[in-house]
Design a protein around this motif. Structure first.
Motif, PDB file in Angstrom:
ATOM      1  N   VAL A   1       0.841  -1.204   0.000  1.00 35.05           N
ATOM      2  CA  VAL A   1       0.000   0.000   0.000  1.00 35.05           C
ATOM      3  C   VAL A   1       0.873   1.251   0.000  1.00 35.05           C
TER       4      VAL A   1
ATOM      5  N   LEU B   1      -6.472   4.401   1.024  1.00 37.40           N
ATOM      6  CA  LEU B   1      -5.930   3.265   0.269  1.00 37.40           C
ATOM      7  C   LEU B   1      -6.005   1.984   1.102  1.00 37.40           C
TER       8      LEU B   1
ATOM      9  N   THR C   1      -8.249  -1.554   0.369  1.00 35.31           N
ATOM     10  CA  THR C   1      -7.507  -2.787   0.112  1.00 35.31           C
ATOM     11  C   THR C   1      -8.072  -3.909   0.965  1.00 35.31           C
TER      12      THR C   1
END
Length: 347
Positions: free
Chosen positions: A187, A213, A217
Motif C-alpha cells: 500500500v 488506500l 484494500t
C-alpha cells in the motif's frame, strides 16, 4: 457474510479458542477460518501503525492512546517476563492519563508521564523506559517534518517514523502479521506512486490518502488448512463437506429478491435470460442450489433467524418441509463458557 463477519469471528474465537481472550495471550494457529477478507485498515497491527502516525500530525483522543499503549506490535521488550512487567506499567500509565482528565493527548504529554520520577529520582510506578525512549525519538523526528511534501517523500518519512516507534519490530511476528507487514509495504508503494496526480500534500492530507488506500484494500492472509471453514453461500456451492450448517435462510433472503440491472431494460434482460431479473428463474435456481447443498454432506443443518431487530422473520419456504430439530439435539454436550465458570467461582 460481510454483514455478520465480526460477530461470527468473535463467537468462533470465544467457543473454539477461548484462551485468545486472555490479556497478553500469544497468537497461534486456530481451528477455524473465514474465507472473506477484511479491509487492511481494520487489522489491529495496521490500526496501530495509523495511530502512531496520527501522533505526528496532532493530539489524539485519550481512547486512542489507551488502545495504543496496550497494543501489540510496537516498542515491547523481547522476553516474556519483561513484557508482563511492561504491560503492567502501561496499564498504570493509561490509568494516570485518564486521571489527568485530558481528552486529547500529544507526544509531549505522553513523554512527560512515561518518564516521570519521584523526589528521590526513582521512576514512578507508571514510568515506562520503552515508551519514553520511543516517544523521545518521535518528538525529534517531528521537528524534521516539512509543511508539504510529495507522496514519495511522505512514504519514506512514514516508514522512518514507524521504525523509530519499533512498529512490527521486536515482538516476533506470526505468519498473518508478517503478511500484513508485506501488504502494508504494498500500500505504501501504491501511495508513493501517486505523486504525479496528488502534487504536494500536507501531513494530514497525506495520512488521509494513505488511510483511504488501506480501507480500499481487502486483505486475506494465507493460512494453513483448518477443519472449520466459514464460506459465503455461493462459495460452498458444488463442494463436499463432512458436516454442513447453512445459516440465515429466512423467507426474505431465500429465495433472494430479484435484482435486475438498472441500466438495461427489464424486458431485454428477461428475453436474454439474464440472471437475477425474473422471480420464477430466481426461484428455480435457488431451489436447485438448496438441493445441491442437501447432497453436500452426510449431515446438513439449515437454520434461519426468528428476528431481525424488531422485525419477525419466518422460515424460508424452500426448507420448511425438512424435519425440525431441537437445539439441544444439535448441542447435547453444551457446557458453560469460561466467563460463566469464572463468575460461578467468584467466592
Amino acid at each position: 457474510l460481510a454483514a455478520v463477519r465480526a460477530p461470527l469471528a468473535n463467537t468462533l474465537a470465544r467457543i473454539l479458542d477461548p484462551s485468545s481472550f486472555r490479556p497478553g495471550a500469544q497468537r497461534g494457529s486456530r481451528s477455524w477460518n473465514i474465507s472473506l477478507g477484511r479491509r487492511l485498515a481494520d487489522y489491529p497491527l495496521v490500526r496501530t501503525a495509523f495511530d502512531l502516525l496520527q501522533l505526528a500530525h496532532s493530539p489524539v483522543a485519550l481512547d486512542t492512546v489507551s488502545g495504543l499503549l496496550l497494543a501489540d506490535g510496537w516498542a515491547w521488550p523481547r522476553s516474556a517476563a519483561a513484557q508482563r512487567m511492561e504491560r503492567n506499567r502501561r496499564a498504570l500509565l493509561e490509568r494516570k492519563l485518564r486521571a489527568n482528565g485530558d481528552e486529547l493527548i500529544d507526544l509531549g504529554t505522553l513523554r512527560f508521564e512515561a518518564s516521570r520520577v519521584n523526589e528521590d529520582s526513582s521512576p514512578v510506578a507508571w514510568a515506562s523506559a520503552e515508551i519514553s525512549a520511543r516517544v523521545q525519538g518521535l518528538v525529534d523526528l517531528r521537528r524534521e517534518l516539512p509543511a508539504t511534501a510529495e507522496c514519495g517523500d511522505w512514504a519514506a518519512r512514514f516508514t522512518r517514523w514507524l521504525k523509530e516507534a519499533q512498529w512490527a519490530g521486536r515482538m516476533g511476528l506470526d505468519s498473518e502479521q508478517y503478511q500484513l507487514v508485506e501488504a502494508w509495504q504494498d500500500v505504501l508503494s501504491v501511495f508513493s506512486s501517486l505523486g504525479d496526480f496528488s502534487g504536494r500534500l500536507a501531513l494530514g492530507e497525506a495520512l488521509e490518502l494513505l488511510r483511504s488506500l488501506a480501507q480500499e484494500t481487502v486483505f486475506q492472509p494465507a493460512l494453513p488448512e483448518t477443519p472449520v471453514q466459514v464460506l459465503g453461500l455461493y462459495e460452498a456451492n458444488g463442494q463436499q463437506f463432512d458436516f454442513l450448517w447453512v445459516m440465515g435462510l429466512h423467507d426474505q433472503a431465500w429465495p433472494p429478491p430479484v435484482q435486475p440491472d438498472p441500466f438495461i431494460p427489464l424486458v431485454l434482460q428477461r428475453r436474454a435470460g439474464m440472471p437475477h431479473c425474473d422471480p420464477q428463474q430466481e426461484l428455480a435456481a435457488t431451489r436447485e442450489m438448496t438441493e445441491q447443498l442437501c447432497r453436500a454432506a452426510a449431515t446438513v443443518v439449515f437454520s434461519h433467524p426468528q428476528h431481525q431487530g424488531d422485525e419477525k422473520l419466518a422460515c424460508s419456504p424452500l426448507i420448511r418441509h425438512f424435519p425440525s430439530v431441537d437445539r439441544q439435539q444439535l448441542l447435547p454436550l453444551e457446557e458453560p463458557g469460561w466467563h460463566e465458570l469464572i463468575g460461578a467461582s467468584a467466592q
